[in-house]
Design a protein around this motif. Structure first.
Motif, short mmCIF file in Angstrom:
data_model
loop_
_atom_site.label_atom_id
_atom_site.label_comp_id
_atom_site.label_asym_id
_atom_site.label_seq_id
_atom_site.Cartn_x
_atom_site.Cartn_y
_atom_site.Cartn_z
N LYS A 33 37.64 40.17 51.42
CA LYS A 33 37.89 39.32 50.27
C LYS A 33 36.65 39.19 49.40
CE LYS A 33 41.60 36.54 52.27
NZ LYS A 33 42.02 35.22 52.77
N ARG A 56 38.99 43.01 41.89
CA ARG A 56 39.76 41.82 42.25
C ARG A 56 38.81 40.63 42.42
NH1 ARG A 56 43.33 42.77 45.51
NH2 ARG A 56 43.54 40.76 46.56
N ASP A 116 39.27 37.15 44.89
CA ASP A 116 40.20 36.48 45.80
C ASP A 116 39.98 34.98 45.93
OD1 ASP A 116 41.61 38.92 46.85
OD2 ASP A 116 39.54 39.43 47.36
N MET A 126 43.78 36.17 39.20
CA MET A 126 44.52 35.80 40.41
C MET A 126 46.02 35.91 40.19
SD MET A 126 42.32 32.58 41.92
CE MET A 126 40.70 32.85 42.67
N GLN A 164 46.96 39.51 40.39
CA GLN A 164 46.97 39.96 41.79
C GLN A 164 48.13 39.39 42.59
OE1 GLN A 164 42.08 39.57 42.08
NE2 GLN A 164 43.35 38.35 43.42
N SER A 204 47.89 36.54 43.95
CA SER A 204 47.26 35.83 45.07
C SER A 204 45.90 35.31 44.64
CB SER A 204 47.09 36.76 46.27
OG SER A 204 46.13 37.76 46.00
N GLY A 205 45.45 34.26 45.30
CA GLY A 205 44.13 33.71 45.02
C GLY A 205 43.98 32.34 45.65
#
Length: 266
Positions: free
Chosen positions: A3, A69, A71, A115, A118, A120-121
């Protein structure tokens, strides 16, 4: 895949220790500072000033371009302030709100699009046990952290459809250099608050000097990152500091106020 984590205010104190701990756990960590210098930090320290939107945009963009990315955001940058509310300059109050509250919100605004992309986050806001109660001569600081606690709750609901989790972790007193970075309203010789304010300043510094090891915070944050369903609120520190939050919920207001005043010798 490891991550990618962004930690604001990571040049010293809880931020630096958390960044080193998470790096040792195998995460890809970017810490930030307003004026990063070459150090022996095990993690990368980059420039980011939470009061400068351009620097926030630049830092986040550079991380995403490099890593592809982002995370986890750990909003740790902040500053303290002490003083009688009547005697604390309003512009100093605004400066602390800009750093502790609006600065954190601005960083969140910049990371959310990535996020969401993606799907996600995780956003972790570092608040304070002081944010759960109005403390004498620390009322402005309490207010900034209390505001961040509440906006965390709102943001958690707003971002849930995008699989973005939002939480906060409230430390009690830890042995850090936070006192050196505080704005202290001066103890005015002829002030009606002079005696009690000075007594409380000494008490605050004692609490920090004898505080817990900040590695406790780093480990708590590590557990939050690994949690599949983190809570919205976490508290880390001495039992009695955490228990004081429980007491506030169950005791009548004036009884709780009396307990606080006795603790601070008012």
């Amino acid at each position: 895949m490891s991550k990618v984590i962004l930690i604001t205010g990571a040049s010293s104190g809880i931020g630096a220790i958390t960044a080193r701990y998470l790096t040792a756990q195998g995460y890809r960590v970017y810490g930030t500072s307003r004026n990063p210098k070459k150090t022996d930090q095990e993690f990368e320290l980059i420039r980011l000033d939470v009061l400068d939107n351009n620097s926030i945009e630049e830092a986040v963009t550079n991380i995403i371009e490099k890593e592809g990315r982002l995370d986890v955001l750990i909003n740790n940058a902040g500053m303290g302030i002490t003083g009688p509310i009547e005697e604390t300059p309003t512009h100093e109050m605004r400066r602390v709100f800009e750093t502790n509250f609006f600065g954190a919100v601005e960083v969140i605004k910049v990371v959310l699009p990535q996020m969401r992309k993606q799907k996600s986050g995780l956003v972790i806001n570092v608040t304070s046990v002081a944010g759960y109660m109005g403390l004498p001569f620390r009322g402005v600081y309490s207010a900034t952290k209390g505001a961040l606690e509440l906006i965390t709750e709102a943001l958690s609901m707003e971002t849930k459809p995008f699989n973005i989790k939002v939480t906060n972790v409230a430390p009690g007193d830890f042995a850090t250099n936070i006192a050196s970075g505080r704005y202290h309203s001066p103890v005015l010789k002829n002030s009606p608050y002079a005696e009690t304010y000075q007594k409380n300043l000494d008490l605050m510094n004692e609490h920090v000097d004898s505080g817990k090891d900040p590695i406790m915070m780093a480990k708590a944050i590590g557990k939050i990152i690994e949690s599949s369903n983190p809570k919205i609120h976490y508290k880390v520190g001495e039992f009695m500091q955490k228990f004081s939050i429980v007491l506030k919920r169950v005791l009548p207001d004036r009884m709780y106020e009396k307990l606080i005043m006795n603790h601070y010798k008012l």
